[in-house]
Design an enzyme around this catalytic site. Structure first.
Site, PDB file in Angstrom:
ATOM      1  N   ASN A 150       0.847  -1.202   0.000  1.00 39.74           N
ATOM      2  CA  ASN A 150       0.000   0.000   0.000  1.00 39.74           C
ATOM      3  C   ASN A 150       0.877   1.245   0.000  1.00 39.74           C
ATOM      4  OD1 ASN A 150       0.818  -0.712   2.682  1.00 39.74           O
ATOM      5  ND2 ASN A 150      -0.481   0.910   3.406  1.00 39.74           N
ATOM      6  N   GLU A 248       8.530  -0.089  10.905  1.00 37.73           N
ATOM      7  CA  GLU A 248       7.179   0.516  10.914  1.00 37.73           C
ATOM      8  C   GLU A 248       6.224  -0.613  10.587  1.00 37.73           C
ATOM      9  OE1 GLU A 248       6.256   3.502  11.602  1.00 37.73           O
ATOM     10  OE2 GLU A 248       8.202   4.488  11.681  1.00 37.73           O
ATOM     11  N   CYS A 282      -2.067   1.207   7.586  1.00 37.37           N
ATOM     12  CA  CYS A 282      -1.535   0.739   8.874  1.00 37.37           C
ATOM     13  C   CYS A 282      -2.194   1.457  10.035  1.00 37.37           C
ATOM     14  CB  CYS A 282      -0.031   0.925   8.908  1.00 37.37           C
ATOM     15  SG  CYS A 282       0.460   2.599   8.551  1.00 37.37           S
ATOM     16  N   GLU A 457       9.247   7.842  11.516  1.00 39.33           N
ATOM     17  CA  GLU A 457       9.525   8.447  10.213  1.00 39.33           C
ATOM     18  C   GLU A 457       8.840   9.803  10.201  1.00 39.33           C
ATOM     19  OE1 GLU A 457       8.329   5.165   7.583  1.00 39.33           O
ATOM     20  OE2 GLU A 457      10.446   4.676   7.361  1.00 39.33           O
TER      21      GLU A 457
HETATM   22  P1  NAD Z   1       4.516  -7.899   4.540  1.00 45.56           P
HETATM   23  O1  NAD Z   1       5.161  -7.790   5.868  1.00 45.56           O
HETATM   24  O2  NAD Z   1       4.012  -9.207   4.086  1.00 45.56           O
HETATM   25  O3  NAD Z   1       5.497  -7.382   3.383  1.00 45.56           O
HETATM   26  C1  NAD Z   1       6.107  -6.143   3.457  1.00 45.56           C
HETATM   27  C2  NAD Z   1       7.386  -6.161   2.664  1.00 45.56           C
HETATM   28  O4  NAD Z   1       8.301  -7.062   3.318  1.00 45.56           O
HETATM   29  C3  NAD Z   1       7.230  -6.667   1.232  1.00 45.56           C
HETATM   30  O5  NAD Z   1       8.058  -5.917   0.379  1.00 45.56           O
HETATM   31  C4  NAD Z   1       7.723  -8.105   1.338  1.00 45.56           C
HETATM   32  O6  NAD Z   1       8.248  -8.593   0.127  1.00 45.56           O
HETATM   33  C5  NAD Z   1       8.814  -7.963   2.375  1.00 45.56           C
HETATM   34  N1  NAD Z   1       9.155  -9.213   3.060  1.00 45.56           N
HETATM   35  C6  NAD Z   1       8.343 -10.247   3.345  1.00 45.56           C
HETATM   36  N2  NAD Z   1       9.039 -11.229   3.949  1.00 45.56           N
HETATM   37  C7  NAD Z   1      10.316 -10.793   4.069  1.00 45.56           C
HETATM   38  C8  NAD Z   1      11.510 -11.345   4.599  1.00 45.56           C
HETATM   39  N3  NAD Z   1      11.543 -12.576   5.118  1.00 45.56           N
HETATM   40  N4  NAD Z   1      12.639 -10.609   4.554  1.00 45.56           N
HETATM   41  C9  NAD Z   1      12.632  -9.371   4.032  1.00 45.56           C
HETATM   42  N5  NAD Z   1      11.533  -8.804   3.479  1.00 45.56           N
HETATM   43  C10 NAD Z   1      10.384  -9.501   3.503  1.00 45.56           C
HETATM   44  O7  NAD Z   1       3.375  -6.789   4.559  1.00 45.56           O
HETATM   45  P2  NAD Z   1       2.252  -6.533   3.497  1.00 45.56           P
HETATM   46  O8  NAD Z   1       1.268  -7.615   3.678  1.00 45.56           O
HETATM   47  O9  NAD Z   1       2.843  -6.258   2.159  1.00 45.56           O
HETATM   48  O10 NAD Z   1       1.682  -5.114   4.042  1.00 45.56           O
HETATM   49  C11 NAD Z   1       0.805  -5.023   5.071  1.00 45.56           C
HETATM   50  C12 NAD Z   1       1.494  -4.746   6.402  1.00 45.56           C
HETATM   51  O11 NAD Z   1       2.281  -3.548   6.343  1.00 45.56           O
HETATM   52  C13 NAD Z   1       0.455  -4.485   7.474  1.00 45.56           C
HETATM   53  O12 NAD Z   1       0.822  -5.131   8.660  1.00 45.56           O
HETATM   54  C14 NAD Z   1       0.497  -2.972   7.627  1.00 45.56           C
HETATM   55  O13 NAD Z   1       0.001  -2.490   8.831  1.00 45.56           O
HETATM   56  C15 NAD Z   1       1.948  -2.699   7.459  1.00 45.56           C
HETATM   57  N6  NAD Z   1       2.163  -1.268   7.182  1.00 45.56           N
HETATM   58  C16 NAD Z   1       2.756  -0.475   8.132  1.00 45.56           C
HETATM   59  C17 NAD Z   1       2.935   0.894   7.906  1.00 45.56           C
HETATM   60  C18 NAD Z   1       3.606   1.791   8.927  1.00 45.56           C
HETATM   61  O14 NAD Z   1       4.118   2.849   8.545  1.00 45.56           O
HETATM   62  N7  NAD Z   1       3.602   1.467  10.205  1.00 45.56           N
HETATM   63  C19 NAD Z   1       2.521   1.437   6.694  1.00 45.56           C
HETATM   64  C20 NAD Z   1       1.912   0.621   5.760  1.00 45.56           C
HETATM   65  C21 NAD Z   1       1.747  -0.740   6.013  1.00 45.56           C
END
Ligand code: NAD
Length: 488
Positions: A150, A248, A282, A457
């Site tokens: 997102n 984050e 998030c 951030e």
């Molecule tokens: P995710 O954790 O599945 O993936 C996020 C990123 O991490 C992707 O680019 C993915 O390829 C990478 N990733 C996955 N496994 C990894 C590993 N083993 N090593 C390194 N990188 C890896 O998250 P998602 O499903 O894409 O997004 C949703 C999540 O993101 C939700 O929990 C949401 O709350 C969070 N989010 C947080 C913020 C914030 O600023 N706090 C903002 C937006 C989204």
């Protein structure tokens, strides 16, 4: 099908493999994406490492780095409509939101551009004669930035901006879901004139590409945004290079409505807080904690507004809720909503997947007052699902708000100023919005604690995460050093 490439060491290239990206509005493949594996990641990190010390970058003044960032900001502002279209196509996020958000991303780059020449060191009033001691704030080195699906341009801006302002170089891994806008953004980086290797942008799957990137021996700092499960892997991987990390992560943010609140205004904020970005935010205010005496009135207001939301194709300016980004995400939501209803939660509205193509799910409100431990109350759903719990006293509201391992955002609606201050002190979250919700700015720090991570951030302090302090000692006496065996 459209084809995208990686941007590594100042050039666009194909990756070791490719994968198809689906259009969430139709569920059909629409683009071929590069999939970075070991070799691509190594090339990108090696390029960033070389660029870090190269005179074309290391030799620039801080003001010159700022000018490059200003140029990038201008290019983003110009390209915003094109980038917004791509983000909408690849993630299903509605065009109304992507257009506004990407235009605002330019402001983030302007903020960091202005910070570049304000990262100051210090002079210490040291407790020794004939000695000058000062601190230099130096860039940490190579940054590995990882973002979720997102708002990839926005979530990468809060990493690329401060990293470059500080003088670091960076490898950004776009999410494997919806990477098109970030890969396209690389063209603007190129046009802005950053030296080769300073910014590298690739995509690939988390467990392979992300894992290699975060464990790479030449990475000095990891800036990660995503869910807690992937974050745990990132921390384990970084046991290899011992890079510092900022995280984050997700949230299950409480949205608290007291009986004295302006209910119409609170309802509008709650609708935005949970249904904007189709709930894939998030900071979504996904747990409504509402005073029992106004619950029925407030839910009636919310249901009316939720049922009036315009659901449609994300490309249509009139659409307010579009599809979810992935079929996987929708399946998870369906499962948790069904389990919550089985447990005794009442569906106020929504909860039924529509027929037809695309990954749509309607705005859904689940009253969980009778079952406060229903799965929907505790699970981050990252979708348009609001769980509701009623409270009797302020004490109960605080306890319910804090009954989560997450701690990212929160909202409080009340006209009682003293109560608002008490709530600010007692809510465990990195952000408290009072009588508003979901406002963000480059000027204001953003982040949480607990399962929501520990980074911040935005704001001036965030840029310091990308720097390390160097302590410099200078002896100002020409006399020979006295007794070498006594530490002075
Ligand atoms: P995710 O954790 O599945 O993936 C996020 C990123 O991490 C992707 O680019 C993915 O390829 C990478 N990733 C996955 N496994 C990894 C590993 N083993 N090593 C390194 N990188 C890896 O998250 P998602 O499903 O894409 O997004 C949703 C999540 O993101 C939700 O929990 C949401 O709350 C969070 N989010 C947080 C913020 C914030 O600023 N706090 C903002 C937006 C989204």
């Amino acid at each position: 099908m459209q084809r995208f490439q990686h941007y590594i060491d100042g050039a666009f290239s194909d990756a070791e493999a490719t994968f198809q990206s689906l259009d969430p509005a139709t569920g059909q493949p629409w683009a071929e994406m590069p999939e970075a594996r070991e070799g691509d990641v190594d090339r990108a990190v090696t390029a960033a490492h070389r660029a870090f010390d190269a005179p074309e970058w290391a030799g620039l003044t801080a003001s010159a780095r700022g000018k490059l960032l200003y140029r990038l900001a201008d290019l983003i502002a110009e390209a915003a409509p094109r980038l917004a279209e791509l983000e909408t196509r690849d993630t299903g996020k509605i065009i109304r939101e992507t257009s506004a958000q990407i235009a605002y991303v330019a402001e983030y780059y302007r903020y960091y551009a202005g910070l570049a020449d304000k990262i100051e060191g210090a002079h210490l009033p040291i407790d020794k004669p004939d000695m000058e001691v000062w601190l230099r704030r130096e860039p940490k080195g190579v940054v590995a930035a990882i973002v979720p699906w997102n708002s990839q341009l926005f979530l990468s801006a809060v990493k690329i901006g401060p990293a470059l302002a500080a003088g670091c170089t960076i490898v950004v891994k776009a999410s494997e879901d919806g990477p098109a806008p970030l890969l396209e953004f690389a063209r603007l980086v190129h046009e802005a004139g950053f030296p080769p290797g300073v910014v590298n942008i690739l995509t690939g799957f988390g467990p392979r590409c992300g894992a290699i990137l975060t464990a790479h021996p030449l990475v000095d700092h990891i800036a990660f945004t995503g869910g807690p499960d992937a974050a745990r892997h990132v921390i384990r991987n970084s046991a290899e290079n011992l890079a510092s990390a900022s995280l984050e992560l997700g949230g299950k943010s409480p949205f608290i409505v007291f009986a004295d609140a302006d209910l119409e205004s609170a309802a509008n904020a709650q609708i935005a807080g949970i249904f904007a970005a189709t709930g894939q935010s998030c900071v979504a205010g996904s747990r409504l904690i509402v005073a029992a005496e106004v619950k029925d009135r407030f839910l009636a207001l919310l249901a009316k507004k939720a049922e009036a939301v315009a659901i449609g194709t994300p490309q249509d300016m009139a659409t307010e809720v579009g599809p979810l980004c992935t079929a996987r995400q929708r399946a998870k939501i369906e499962e948790v909503v069904a389990a919550s209803v089985d447990a005794g939660a009442t569906l106020v509205t929504g909860g039924k997947t529509p027929e037809g193509q695309g990954f749509y799910y309607p705005p859904t409100i689940l009253d969980c007052s009778a079952v406060p431990d229903a799965p929907a109350v505790g699970t981050e759903l990252f979708g348009p699902v609001l769980s509701v719990i009623a409270f009797d006293t302020e004490e109960d509201a605080v306890a319910l708000a804090n009954s989560t391992q997450y701690g990212l955002a929160s909202g409080v609606f009340t006209r009682d100023l003293a109560r608002a201050h008490r709530m600010v002190r007692r809510i465990k979250a990195g952000i408290v919005w009072i009588n508003t919700y979901r406002a963000v700015s480059p000027v204001a720090p953003f982040g949480g604690h607990g399962l929501s991570g520990h980074g911040r951030e935005g704001g001036i302090a965030a840029v310091l995460d990308y720097t390390a302090v160097k302590t410099v000692w200078l002896r100002t006496s020409d006399d020979p050093i006295p007794d070498p065996f006594i530490m002075r």
